[in-house]
Scaffold this motif. Structure first.
Motif, PDB file in Angstrom:
ATOM      1  N   ARG A 213     -25.344 -77.235 -74.192  1.00 49.50           N
ATOM      2  CA  ARG A 213     -25.018 -77.382 -72.386  1.00 49.50           C
ATOM      3  C   ARG A 213     -25.239 -75.739 -72.300  1.00 49.50           C
ATOM      4  N   ASP A 214     -25.761 -76.327 -70.824  1.00 46.63           N
ATOM      5  CA  ASP A 214     -26.103 -75.139 -69.577  1.00 46.63           C
ATOM      6  C   ASP A 214     -24.936 -75.135 -68.944  1.00 46.63           C
ATOM      7  N   THR A 215     -24.630 -76.778 -68.310  1.00 48.07           N
ATOM      8  CA  THR A 215     -23.518 -76.350 -67.448  1.00 48.07           C
ATOM      9  C   THR A 215     -22.373 -76.844 -68.381  1.00 48.07           C
ATOM     10  N   SER A 216     -20.573 -76.546 -67.509  1.00 46.36           N
ATOM     11  CA  SER A 216     -20.040 -76.426 -68.517  1.00 46.36           C
ATOM     12  C   SER A 216     -19.231 -77.971 -68.261  1.00 46.36           C
ATOM     13  N   LEU A 217     -18.884 -77.944 -69.445  1.00 42.36           N
ATOM     14  CA  LEU A 217     -17.651 -79.363 -69.731  1.00 42.36           C
ATOM     15  C   LEU A 217     -16.375 -78.916 -69.822  1.00 42.36           C
ATOM     16  N   LYS A 218     -15.642 -78.844 -69.632  1.00 38.77           N
ATOM     17  CA  LYS A 218     -14.124 -78.391 -69.121  1.00 38.77           C
ATOM     18  C   LYS A 218     -12.875 -79.511 -69.680  1.00 38.77           C
ATOM     19  N   PHE A 219     -12.261 -79.182 -70.234  1.00 39.64           N
ATOM     20  CA  PHE A 219     -11.454 -80.434 -71.145  1.00 39.64           C
ATOM     21  C   PHE A 219      -9.403 -79.644 -69.980  1.00 39.64           C
ATOM     22  N   LEU A 220      -8.612 -80.624 -70.332  1.00 39.30           N
ATOM     23  CA  LEU A 220      -8.246 -79.397 -70.006  1.00 39.30           C
ATOM     24  C   LEU A 220      -6.508 -80.593 -70.396  1.00 39.30           C
ATOM     25  N   LEU A 221      -5.517 -80.281 -71.958  1.00 36.52           N
ATOM     26  CA  LEU A 221      -4.993 -81.767 -72.120  1.00 36.52           C
ATOM     27  C   LEU A 221      -3.024 -80.851 -72.161  1.00 36.52           C
ATOM     28  N   THR A 222      -2.781 -82.351 -71.777  1.00 39.09           N
ATOM     29  CA  THR A 222      -1.049 -81.484 -71.316  1.00 39.09           C
ATOM     30  C   THR A 222      -0.514 -82.610 -72.858  1.00 39.09           C
ATOM     31  N   SER A 223       0.670 -82.108 -73.287  1.00 32.08           N
ATOM     32  CA  SER A 223       1.669 -83.127 -74.747  1.00 32.08           C
ATOM     33  C   SER A 223       2.994 -82.578 -74.256  1.00 32.08           C
ATOM     34  N   ARG A 224       3.663 -82.624 -75.619  1.00 29.04           N
ATOM     35  CA  ARG A 224       4.661 -81.785 -75.971  1.00 29.04           C
ATOM     36  C   ARG A 224       4.082 -81.433 -76.741  1.00 29.04           C
ATOM     37  N   SER A 225       4.899 -80.207 -77.075  1.00 26.46           N
ATOM     38  CA  SER A 225       4.574 -79.003 -78.422  1.00 26.46           C
ATOM     39  C   SER A 225       4.665 -79.446 -78.810  1.00 26.46           C
ATOM     40  N   CYS A 226       3.407 -79.666 -80.295  1.00 30.64           N
ATOM     41  CA  CYS A 226       4.361 -80.859 -81.317  1.00 30.64           C
ATOM     42  C   CYS A 226       3.184 -80.275 -81.752  1.00 30.64           C
ATOM     43  N   GLY A 227       3.905 -80.085 -83.170  1.00 33.91           N
ATOM     44  CA  GLY A 227       3.255 -79.415 -84.646  1.00 33.91           C
ATOM     45  C   GLY A 227       2.091 -79.313 -84.854  1.00 33.91           C
ATOM     46  N   SER A 228       1.666 -81.135 -85.017  1.00 37.24           N
ATOM     47  CA  SER A 228       0.897 -82.183 -85.668  1.00 37.24           C
ATOM     48  C   SER A 228      -0.803 -81.832 -85.076  1.00 37.24           C
ATOM     49  N   ILE A 229      -0.611 -81.143 -83.137  1.00 33.34           N
ATOM     50  CA  ILE A 229      -1.398 -81.106 -82.232  1.00 33.34           C
ATOM     51  C   ILE A 229      -1.860 -79.682 -82.800  1.00 33.34           C
ATOM     52  N   GLU A 230      -1.017 -79.160 -82.451  1.00 39.05           N
ATOM     53  CA  GLU A 230      -1.216 -77.377 -83.348  1.00 39.05           C
ATOM     54  C   GLU A 230      -2.349 -77.183 -84.289  1.00 39.05           C
ATOM     55  N   ARG A 231      -1.936 -78.143 -84.968  1.00 42.49           N
ATOM     56  CA  ARG A 231      -2.013 -77.436 -86.489  1.00 42.49           C
ATOM     57  C   ARG A 231      -3.426 -78.048 -86.211  1.00 42.49           C
ATOM     58  N   ARG A 232      -3.978 -79.513 -85.438  1.00 44.43           N
ATOM     59  CA  ARG A 232      -5.595 -79.336 -85.450  1.00 44.43           C
ATOM     60  C   ARG A 232      -6.300 -78.173 -84.747  1.00 44.43           C
ATOM     61  N   PHE A 233      -5.542 -77.395 -83.839  1.00 48.85           N
ATOM     62  CA  PHE A 233      -6.131 -76.526 -82.318  1.00 48.85           C
ATOM     63  C   PHE A 233      -6.255 -75.123 -82.939  1.00 48.85           C
ATOM     64  N   ARG A 234      -5.965 -75.209 -84.613  1.00 46.16           N
ATOM     65  CA  ARG A 234      -5.794 -73.867 -84.627  1.00 46.16           C
ATOM     66  C   ARG A 234      -7.301 -73.639 -84.672  1.00 46.16           C
ATOM     67  N   GLY A 235      -7.623 -72.499 -84.905  1.00 43.93           N
ATOM     68  CA  GLY A 235      -9.175 -72.159 -85.210  1.00 43.93           C
ATOM     69  C   GLY A 235      -9.599 -72.154 -83.670  1.00 43.93           C
ATOM     70  N   LEU A 236      -9.064 -72.929 -82.338  1.00 38.33           N
ATOM     71  CA  LEU A 236     -10.358 -72.694 -81.849  1.00 38.33           C
ATOM     72  C   LEU A 236      -9.332 -71.899 -80.722  1.00 38.33           C
ATOM     73  N   PRO A 237     -10.354 -71.520 -80.076  1.00 36.03           N
ATOM     74  CA  PRO A 237     -10.018 -70.370 -78.527  1.00 36.03           C
ATOM     75  C   PRO A 237      -9.737 -71.118 -77.716  1.00 36.03           C
ATOM     76  N   ILE A 238      -8.353 -72.074 -78.032  1.00 33.64           N
ATOM     77  CA  ILE A 238      -7.904 -72.724 -76.189  1.00 33.64           C
ATOM     78  C   ILE A 238      -7.709 -71.827 -75.263  1.00 33.64           C
ATOM     79  N   ILE A 239      -7.340 -72.288 -74.095  1.00 26.42           N
ATOM     80  CA  ILE A 239      -6.526 -71.055 -73.485  1.00 26.42           C
ATOM     81  C   ILE A 239      -5.312 -72.171 -73.207  1.00 26.42           C
ATOM     82  N   ARG A 240      -4.156 -71.615 -74.055  1.00 26.93           N
ATOM     83  CA  ARG A 240      -2.387 -72.012 -73.812  1.00 26.93           C
ATOM     84  C   ARG A 240      -1.710 -71.636 -73.261  1.00 26.93           C
TER      85      ARG A 240
END
Length: 372
Positions: A213-240
């Motif tokens: 992409r040359d343009t931006s694709l931004k995701f903002l996700l909300t959830s409870r603090s959840c271990g299974s989600i956190e493990r899935r995101f591990r390794g991604l340089p997300i803005i937490r």
């Protein structure tokens, strides 16, 4: 809120497609299976003055001002207004878009609705919004639609491939995606969705950079603090952004919500200023750092008279049990106090009291006042 120009544009485009029998028109209709607009409207609007801390938060500003694509995960405890925040951000981001190339799409997950708890419905909703705003992009979906029919909306892999192809199109422009309540998405489809997000980003030492992409694709996700989600995101340089750590800011917001509820009850029940203050203090005491106790259903029927404050306090004086959960419980009327209608959820030896127009935020009750 009045209709915005973009919303009017989307409806006119949808209606123009509806009158046609082209493959593009049929494809667009097949993507409208989930009624995502009503899912958004299930959530209450923010109380004036709340969420200012979030808009000024350095993590949110970092995500918002990033020129390239970015992924933000906002976690918060139950009853701290995640869905209210997501609803506000959708409206706020749509209102602030000064250029037609920026498209805001959203989906609100909810565990009590089969269509609201599956990722394939969320992706169908995103594509419907994107193709409504940018009709030419539907060409990225017509081949799958013609070969698979409506069944193409049932496969997450197909839908994600269409989404990434469409958002990489030079005609697409910038896209902002808001996903609310990711923890309420059914686990197997949630894992596929998060894995698809991860695979669509190339990880460098400093940030996540989409590879095509040359343009931006931004995701903002909300959830409870959840271990299974956190493990899935591990390794991604997300803005937490950990809202559960913002106790002072959330506490201030809850006081504003309490004040709003108490003022509304004052007008509806004809309470004096002293009675309003007593009610407000009672609500603050039982709020316990969340909006769970403020789950009162307030209606305004014309055929009910006023009732003394003591009756309102009797229903609110139920001991709180913050561990209560509403899964599988049936909604029952508890009573009316003036023009205040109180509803509960049967189960677990008591009732849960909650605000009728809010689909989360509940509290258990060990005893209840039964009106005579």
């Amino acid at each position: 809120m009045t209709d915005r120009p973009q919303a009017n544009y989307e409806r006119s485009q949808h209606n123009s497609f509806k009158g046609s029998e082209t493959p593009e028109a049929l494809c667009l209709r097949s993507l409208y299976t989930p009624d995502y607009e009503s899912y958004k409207s299930r959530n209450p609007s923010r109380v004036e003055g709340t969420l200012g801390w979030f808009l000024g938060h350095e993590k949110y500003r970092q995500w918002l001002q990033e020129q390239r694509s970015s992924l933000s995960w906002v976690s918060a405890d139950p009853g701290c207004g995640k869905s209210v925040l997501a609803l506000f951000l959708v409206d706020e981001l749509e209102d602030r878009q000064s250029e037609p190339s920026a498209t805001v799409c959203y989906f609100f997950f909810k565990g009590d609705n089969e269509e609201q708890r599956r990722a394939e419905f969320a992706l169908s909703a995103l594509l419907h919004q994107l193709f409504t705003a940018k009709p030419s992009l539907i060409r990225h979906a017509t081949k799958d639609f013609e070969s698979k029919g409506d069944n193409f909306t049932e496969d997450i892999g197909t839908l994600w491939r269409i989404f990434t192809s469409a958002t990489a199109d030079p005609d697409c422009g910038d896209v902002i995606i808001i996903f609310d309540g990711l923890d309420e998405c059914e686990v197997s489809t949630r894992e596929k969705l998060i894995d698809s997000l991860a695979l669509s980003y190339a990880v460098s030492a400093n940030r996540t950079i989409p590879t095509t992409r040359d343009t931006s694709l931004k995701f903002l996700l909300t959830s409870r603090s959840c271990g299974s989600i956190e493990r899935r995101f591990r390794g991604l340089p997300i803005i937490r952004l950990r809202a559960e750590a913002e106790t002072l800011a959330i506490g201030a917001d809850i006081e504003l919500v309490v004040n709003s509820v108490a003022e509304e009850l004052r007008h509806m029940c004809g309470l004096t200023e002293l009675e309003r203050a007593r009610l407000r203090d009672h609500l603050v005491q039982d709020a316990d750092g969340t909006c769970l106790w403020l789950s009162l259903a307030i209606e305004k029927p014309s055929d009910y008279g006023e009732s003394p404050l003591k009756d309102v306090l009797r229903i609110l004086n139920t001991p709180s049990n913050m561990d209560a959960v509403t899964d599988g419980r049936s909604r029952v009327p508890v009573g009316r106090y003036g023009s205040v209608a109180v509803y509960g959820y049967r189960g677990g030896g008591g009732y849960d009291i909650r605000r009728g127009h809010s689909t989360g935020s509940v509290i258990g009750a060990d005893r209840i006042y039964e009106p005579t």
